[in-house]
Design a protein around this motif. Structure first.
Motif, PDB file in Angstrom:
ATOM      1  N   PHE B 160       0.854  -1.192   0.000  1.00 16.05           N
ATOM      2  CA  PHE B 160       0.000   0.000   0.000  1.00 16.05           C
ATOM      3  C   PHE B 160       0.885   1.236   0.000  1.00 16.05           C
ATOM      4  CE2 PHE B 160       0.634   0.945   4.547  1.00 16.05           C
ATOM      5  CZ  PHE B 160       1.108  -0.281   4.995  1.00 16.05           C
ATOM      6  N   GLY B 161       0.297   2.338  -0.395  1.00 12.06           N
ATOM      7  CA  GLY B 161       1.040   3.583  -0.429  1.00 12.06           C
ATOM      8  C   GLY B 161       0.759   4.442   0.785  1.00 12.06           C
ATOM      9  N   ASP B 162       1.566   5.493   0.956  1.00 11.18           N
ATOM     10  CA  ASP B 162       1.371   6.363   2.122  1.00 11.18           C
ATOM     11  C   ASP B 162      -0.004   7.022   2.097  1.00 11.18           C
ATOM     12  OD1 ASP B 162       3.584   7.507   0.095  1.00 11.18           O
ATOM     13  OD2 ASP B 162       2.133   9.081   0.520  1.00 11.18           O
ATOM     14  N   GLY B 163      -0.526   7.307   0.886  1.00 11.34           N
ATOM     15  CA  GLY B 163      -1.827   7.963   0.799  1.00 11.34           C
ATOM     16  C   GLY B 163      -2.949   7.149   1.420  1.00 11.34           C
ATOM     17  N   SER B 164      -2.825   5.823   1.346  1.00 13.51           N
ATOM     18  CA  SER B 164      -3.914   4.960   1.818  1.00 13.51           C
ATOM     19  C   SER B 164      -3.989   4.889   3.342  1.00 13.51           C
ATOM     20  CB  SER B 164      -3.758   3.547   1.256  1.00 13.51           C
ATOM     21  OG  SER B 164      -2.625   2.921   1.814  1.00 13.51           O
ATOM     22  N   THR B 165      -2.964   5.392   4.019  1.00 10.76           N
ATOM     23  CA  THR B 165      -2.961   5.252   5.483  1.00 10.76           C
ATOM     24  C   THR B 165      -3.967   6.182   6.154  1.00 10.76           C
ATOM     25  OG1 THR B 165      -1.227   6.891   5.816  1.00 10.76           O
ATOM     26  CG2 THR B 165      -0.513   4.610   5.464  1.00 10.76           C
TER      27      THR B 165
END
Lengths: 325, 340
Positions: B160-165
């Motif tokens: 997953f990417g940082d945006g999804s956190t």
């Protein structure tokens, strides 16, 4: 035949599938120790253990999605929502994940899961807990959607739903959990996509599903008093829709009344009536009468809730005014 | 100044470098170069109109997918985000069929029905590219539940990417994975930007994510995502722990995409100096240089690998180009699994 109430019939189907298929497991909020918000799963934890009866955190999106993942890896989960209104929290998982996985993988992935959820108004739960989102979910390709109106259908449809290799929305009318009905002793299943002619008649076809069938019963009594013979049709399945049974009935009676207990605007009957007039207009002697709940948020107050709910009186009035005048 | 722990990690990585077989190292390089060349071919074919829709390239992040996926076996599942070509190729998905999918052809992985953001290969337990940010977290939990329930010994890696956190599903799934002790390795590809939003604008708690994971009682660590051997080592530690003790782990890979979010991105939100800083750490440049300087490989061997990969990519473009479009009848196929 034995008499059963709706929640017992649903529980019987769950219990059977847990006994017969080791890949079946049940997940949801307070379904284990608490026994389920509507007591459907009461006792299952003790019988089958916490490995198969899994209490989840209050994280609808995630436990619905976890059900999808488990199904994609070969399990057969039955996920319980406390209310179909809570499906909104997990809507992305239901629509984008459960509904689309098979198609966008080119048929590589199957999602054999059932999402059970109480649906509908009538028990004074107010705006957030009284909606009927099976009508929205029935639109999604890749998902089946059924809603039983009696214990016999609940048992037969849930047996079929759990065995099906696709996601199935199993909407349970909250009003009917305690309703009684005869259930055959011998094993039977009810195919998804099969409507039921509850009672044959010649003068007029009246159709609904779920809690709407109780309204039709009242309507029928009043019509019988006037010697009008109504054919009563229970859709049972909102996706797929059994247009064949509808067609046969319309060809016989040439008159149709469609009742939704969800909001009229955008309800499943809007879709049905539109398709029926496209396909069978020549067989109709008059306008199709469509009755649904008022297009308002569901009120808490009992009188207001009743006013929003489609009553048998409203149906009778419309039938006489528009069809039998 | 490096902490004692960091020094120790460096030492571990050095040992790791010497303990890997030459063939393994060459394969790590070959896969990274394959992904880079694949992405360049995608970009070229996007401008030609052969690839349509949204196209998110993995250029710059290759070491993360290649280093981590090299630690998995065929019982393990992978789910990822929409920037999924790198993970797909690192998992060994057929290059021709992957390219054909991007071209929308019937020979594609999903018969042309999925596209760039939705790559699947269930035979390799590659369970998607997921294009709703954060939607893959719950799916990973369910796949891991099945591994645990059936006692397959498999684990799930969830990229997953940082945006999804900042999605609820991230926090919900970390919680669920922890309380159910699900065998998941969460791999964060922290490339500092969720589309055009830098993490310092959209995230409370600083630019390191792994430190916040202790809230969920999940072991977490951070690694240089531009160093394929470091990623491999860190992943191996985490995977071994999951296989041995059960329960989830979390690995944050600090990485960077050298190109825009998609091909429609003018990159107004970041400075070219920052991009240049990260480009100097390009694993496709640095790793082979190190391989040569360490005497593991010579230039001729490197050139041979590069040449073969370029041919493989050209073949995949030829394959995709010459493949047929799906028949119209495919429109209504694969919606439901039909049963008797």
């Amino acid at each position: 035949m034995s008499e059963m109430i709706m929640r017992e019939a649903i529980k019987k189907a769950l219990e059977e599938s847990l006994e017969n298929d080791p890949n079946v497991l049940i997940m949801g909020e307070d379904i284990g120790e608490y026994g389920g918000a509507y007591a459907v799963t009461d006792g299952l934890l003790k019988k089958f253990g916490s490995n198969r009866i899994k209490d989840t955190p209050i994280s609808e999106a995630t436990f619905i999605g976890a059900g999808i993942g488990a199904a994609a890896a070969g399990l057969r989960p039955v996920v319980e929502l406390m209310s179909i209104s809570f499906s909104l929290v997990g809507f992305d998982q239901i629509v984008n994940m459960a509904g689309n996985l098979r198609y966008m993988s080119g048929g590589q992935i199957s999602v054999p899961m059932v999402i059970r959820a109480p649906t509908g108004a009538g028990v004074q739960l107010g705006a957030t807990h009284s909606q009927s989102f099976e009508t929205w979910l029935a639109e999604v390709p890749g998902i089946y959607c059924v809603c039983p109106s009696n214990p016999k259908d609940a048992l037969g449809l849930l047996r079929t739903s759990i065995k099906n290799n696709n996601p199935v929305i199993f909407a349970e009318p909250a009003l009917l959990y305690g309703s009684k009905g005869e259930v055959p002793e011998d094993y039977y299943e009810i195919p998804l996509g099969s409507a039921n002619i509850v009672k044959e008649g010649n003068d007029i076809t009246i159709m609904s599903y779920g809690a709407g069938m109780s309204i039709i019963e009242e309507v029928n009594q009043k019509l019988e008093e006037s010697n009008i013979s109504a054919e009563i049709l229970d859709l049972r399945s909102l996706n797929p829709i059994d247009y064949k049974t509808i067609e046969e009935s319309i060809k016989k009676t040439n008159k149709l009344v469609a009742i939704d207990t969800s909001r009229k605007n955008g309800g499943i009957m809007a879709e049905l009536v539109s398709t029926i007039q496209e396909k069978f207009l020549d067989w109709l002697d008059g306008p199709i009468i469509r009755i649904g709940a008022e297009d308002v948020p569901w009120p808490y107050n009992k009188d207001l809730e009743n006013a929003a709910y489609p009553s048998s009186n409203k149906v009778i009035e419309k039938i006489y005014k528009q069809l039998l005048n | 100044m490096a902490t004692l722990k960091e020094e120790k990690n460096k030492k571990n990585i050095k040992n790791q470098k010497s303990s890997l077989e030459k063939t393994e190292m060459l394969d790590l390089y070959r896969q990274m170069f394959l992904i880079r060349q694949f992405e360049l071919a995608c970009a070229e074919n996007y401008t030609k109109g052969n690839v349509r829709g949204f196209l998110h390239l993995y250029i710059g992040q290759e070491a993360t997918a290649v280093g981590s996926i090299s630690c998995l076996n065929n019982k393990d599942y992978i789910v990822t985000h929409y920037r999924d070509h790198g993970h797909a190729l690192a998992r060994g998905l057929d290059v021709n069929r992957t390219m054909a999918e991007l071209f929308g052809k019937k020979t594609g992985l999903s018969k042309g029905k999925g596209g760039s953001m939705h790559l699947f290969d269930s035979a390799r337990k590659f369970m998607g590219g997921h294009a709703i940010v954060g939607a893959q977290f719950p799916l990973a939990a369910g796949l891991a539940l099945a591994c645990q329930y059936k006692e397959t010994g498999g684990i799930v890696v969830c990229f997953f990417g940082d945006g999804s956190t900042n999605q609820g599903t991230y926090h919900e799934t970390l919680n669920l994975a922890s309380i159910w002790k699900l065998p998941i390795l969460f791999i964060l590809e922290n490339n500092k930007y969720g589309m055009g939003s830098s993490i310092d604008k959209v995230r409370a708690g600083g630019e390191d994510f792994y430190t916040g994971v202790s809230t969920y009682d999940i072991p977490a660590s951070q690694v240089n995502g531009m160093d394929v051997l470091a990623v491999k080592e860190a992943t191996k530690l985490a995977v071994d722990k999951i296989r041995k003790e059960g329960g989830p782990s979390y690995l944050e890979c600090k990485t960077f995409r050298f190109v825009g979010h998609s091909l429609a991105d003018g990159q107004k939100y970041r400075k070219s100096e920052e991009v240049k800083f990260w480009e100097r750490q390009d694993p496709i440049e640095k790793f082979p240089k190190w391989l040569i300087s360490a005497g593991i490989i010579n230039q001729k061997e490197l050139d041979e690998i590069n040449q073969k990969v370029k041919e493989e990519i050209q073949n995949s473009v030829d394959f995709a180009t010459s493949s047929e479009n799906p028949e119209k009848s495919e429109l209504n196929e694969d919606i439901y699994e039909m049963q008797d």
